[in-house]
Design a protein around this motif. Structure first.
Motif, PDB file in Angstrom:
ATOM      1  N   VAL A 112       0.848  -1.200   0.000  1.00  0.00           N
ATOM      2  CA  VAL A 112       0.000   0.000   0.000  1.00  0.00           C
ATOM      3  C   VAL A 112       0.882   1.248   0.000  1.00  0.00           C
ATOM      4  CG1 VAL A 112      -1.722   1.316   1.304  1.00  0.00           C
ATOM      5  CG2 VAL A 112      -1.906  -1.175   1.164  1.00  0.00           C
ATOM      6  N   ALA A 113       1.879   1.278   0.890  1.00  0.00           N
ATOM      7  CA  ALA A 113       2.782   2.427   0.975  1.00  0.00           C
ATOM      8  C   ALA A 113       3.544   2.611  -0.342  1.00  0.00           C
ATOM      9  CB  ALA A 113       3.760   2.229   2.128  1.00  0.00           C
ATOM     10  N   GLU A 114       4.025   1.510  -0.910  1.00  0.00           N
ATOM     11  CA  GLU A 114       4.785   1.564  -2.165  1.00  0.00           C
ATOM     12  C   GLU A 114       3.924   2.115  -3.304  1.00  0.00           C
ATOM     13  OE1 GLU A 114       7.847  -1.570  -4.117  1.00  0.00           O
ATOM     14  OE2 GLU A 114       5.763  -2.266  -4.027  1.00  0.00           O
ATOM     15  N   ARG A 115       2.655   1.622  -3.396  1.00  0.00           N
ATOM     16  CA  ARG A 115       1.753   2.071  -4.477  1.00  0.00           C
ATOM     17  C   ARG A 115       1.456   3.561  -4.354  1.00  0.00           C
ATOM     18  NH1 ARG A 115       0.420   3.542  -8.206  1.00  0.00           N
ATOM     19  NH2 ARG A 115      -1.047   2.898  -9.822  1.00  0.00           N
ATOM     20  N   ALA A 116       1.302   4.043  -3.122  1.00  0.00           N
ATOM     21  CA  ALA A 116       1.034   5.475  -2.908  1.00  0.00           C
ATOM     22  C   ALA A 116       2.247   6.319  -3.292  1.00  0.00           C
ATOM     23  CB  ALA A 116       0.658   5.717  -1.453  1.00  0.00           C
ATOM     24  N   LEU A 117       3.445   5.836  -2.976  1.00  0.00           N
ATOM     25  CA  LEU A 117       4.664   6.595  -3.276  1.00  0.00           C
ATOM     26  C   LEU A 117       4.976   6.626  -4.771  1.00  0.00           C
ATOM     27  CD1 LEU A 117       6.756   5.326  -0.255  1.00  0.00           C
ATOM     28  CD2 LEU A 117       6.115   7.702  -0.655  1.00  0.00           C
ATOM     29  N   TYR A 118       4.444   5.652  -5.519  1.00  0.00           N
ATOM     30  CA  TYR A 118       4.657   5.619  -6.973  1.00  0.00           C
ATOM     31  C   TYR A 118       3.956   6.779  -7.693  1.00  0.00           C
ATOM     32  CZ  TYR A 118       7.015   1.069  -7.143  1.00  0.00           C
ATOM     33  OH  TYR A 118       7.918   0.041  -7.015  1.00  0.00           O
ATOM     34  N   PHE A 119       3.044   7.469  -7.003  1.00  0.00           N
ATOM     35  CA  PHE A 119       2.386   8.639  -7.602  1.00  0.00           C
ATOM     36  C   PHE A 119       3.428   9.678  -8.024  1.00  0.00           C
ATOM     37  CE2 PHE A 119      -1.345   6.653  -6.329  1.00  0.00           C
ATOM     38  CZ  PHE A 119      -2.478   7.420  -6.504  1.00  0.00           C
ATOM     39  N   TRP A 120       4.529   9.730  -7.291  1.00  0.00           N
ATOM     40  CA  TRP A 120       5.574  10.726  -7.578  1.00  0.00           C
ATOM     41  C   TRP A 120       6.418  10.331  -8.794  1.00  0.00           C
ATOM     42  CZ3 TRP A 120       3.072  10.712  -3.130  1.00  0.00           C
ATOM     43  CH2 TRP A 120       2.837  11.937  -2.509  1.00  0.00           C
TER      44      TRP A 120
END
Length: 457
Positions: A356-364
């Motif tokens: 979940v954290a990784e997928r959210a950080l991929y927005f950048w």
């Protein structure tokens, strides 16, 4: 000495296991489509292509009669010759309708639709599983598919023929016909649903008078799925058809279409079987927003309302959809919704579940989203900074820590002055919290000491 009760229990356990195995074997193929009233013997007819042109139409009609005979495919060795004659006849009528010019005259429409109806409209076999999971469970395949596939192929060739006239066909392809067709989307056989998807799409395109009825009944299927059963195998295919339909909506959007978006498509996010159709659902949502960007705020608020709290796999899907929406969002709309979005992203980035954290950080990593973030960094950075800074010091997964450092570096390059100010204020807040905690601990220690003294007295 063995206990008889225990032995009986073991036998029952083995019996249950064998029954379950037998049910699983039966599940692989099932059919309720066979002639219960009695058998009709089929005799081979001459080939249509070998007949002289004046006799071809008469022979075509006889072949349609042969194709209307239904066989029991659950008994594989029963009436093999009859099944083969019907299969050959189906192949012939498919070729004839595809190649012969003027083959679709008005008198043949009724026999054609009648043959198709007899073959495809049937009571579907009940599902053996109360909660069918397409990822784990094998679907119930239609045993009569060798014939059924050719019937669907024939139906498509008829509608795609240059001689096909919807004005004549509408007497036979009516609301009742479409209603039965939509019911067939409950079939667990993915091969059948794929044909049904193409067939319904052709009907929607050619019969303008049926469009509102098709949309209305699809709406009923979705609502029943959301609020009652949560069981309907054809949801992905129906959403796929809807994606094409939405693409053709005229602007401004009718209130009926807006209502469908908010009352049907958004609540579909809360269903347990979301993984089965999420890609198609997200496509429909994006299609609506590309048509009318003013719906963006309502849609995002609806999605955030149903944001999963305990299911990490669903949360990853929601993040993927959110990125798709942000890919098509207009800067003016983005400025209105960014507090809601980035408050949620801050929670996701802080998630102990690394995916979940990784997928959210991929927005950048998304260039367009990054450009929107840069334009609004003054508003976004204060929302994201506390979570990012805390994770950089405390998260258990080193990959996440590395991604967070990259995001912090990006923010620092965007607005170094604000970044330094937030760093200083965050550290000051942390020191205050540490001081408060220390004072609290000291107070509890004093209270404990007082209790000990009183007990001694």
């Amino acid at each position: 000495m063995s206990m008889p009760g225990l032995s009986l229990e073991k036998d029952q356990a083995f019996h249950r296991k064998s029954v379950h195995k037998l049910q699983a074997q039966r599940r692989s193929q099932s059919s309720s489509n066979f002639n219960k009233d009695g058998k009709k013997e089929l005799t081979p007819l001459p080939l249509i292509k070998d007949a002289v042109p004046p006799e071809q139409m008469d022979l075509f009609m006889k072949k349609l009669d042969q194709c209307s005979v239904i066989f029991n495919f659950m008994e594989t060795i029963e009436d093999i010759q009859g099944k083969e004659i019907k299969r050959a006849s189906l192949n012939e009528v498919v070729d004839y309708i595809s190649s012969a010019q003027g083959s679709l005259s008005e008198p043949v429409y009724a026999p054609i639709i009648n043959m198709i109806s007899i073959n495809i409209f049937r009571t579907l076999p009940p599902s053996d599983s109360v909660e069918f999971d397409p990822e784990d469970d094998d679907p119930t395949l239609e045993a009569s598919w060798p014939h059924l596939q050719l019937v669907y192929e024939f139906f498509l060739r008829v509608m795609e023929s240059p001689d096909f006239q919807p004005s004549i066909a509408k007497k036979h392809i009516d609301q009742k016909f479409v209603l039965h067709l939509l019911e067939l989307f409950a079939s667990e056989d993915p091969r059948e649903r794929d044909f049904l998807k193409t067939v319904l799409h052709r009907i929607y395109g050619k019969f303008l008078g049926l469009r509102a009825f098709i949309r209305r009944h699809m709406n009923n299927i979705f609502l029943t799925f959301i609020y009652e059963t949560e069981q309907f195998a054809g949801i992905p295919e129906l959403l796929e058809i809807l994606g094409s339909i939405i693409n053709g909506f005229a602007l401004p959007l009718k209130s009926e279409h807006r209502q469908f978006l908010m009352k049907v498509l958004i609540p579909l996010h809360k269903t347990r079987a979301l993984a089965m159709f999420h890609a198609q659902l997200a496509y429909c949502i994006v299609q609506f927003l590309e048509k009318d960007s003013t719906l963006t705020r309502q849609v995002l608020q609806g999605i955030l309302k149903y944001w999963p709290q305990t299911c990490s796999s669903k949360e990853v899907m929601f993040l993927g959809e959110l990125e798709e929406i942000l890919d098509v969002i207009e800067p003016a709309q983005f400025a209105q919704v960014l507090p809601d979005i980035f408050n949620q992203l801050a929670k996701c980035v802080s998630s102990p579940h690394f995916q979940v954290a990784e997928r959210a950080l991929y927005f950048w990593n998304n260039e367009y989203i990054l450009s929107l973030i840069e334009e609004n960094s003054v508003s976004i950075l204060p929302l994201m900074f506390p979570s990012l800074y805390q994770i950089s010091k405390e998260h258990w997964n080193q990959t996440i820590v590395a991604l967070v450092y990259n995001v912090l570096k990006t923010f620092m390059e965007m607005n170094s002055q604000l970044f330094e100010s937030l760093t200083a204020s965050y550290k000051a807040e942390r020191q205050k919290e540490v001081k408060k905690q220390k004072e609290r601990d000291e107070l509890w220690k004093k209270l404990d000491d007082l209790c000990v003294k009183k007990k001694r007295i």
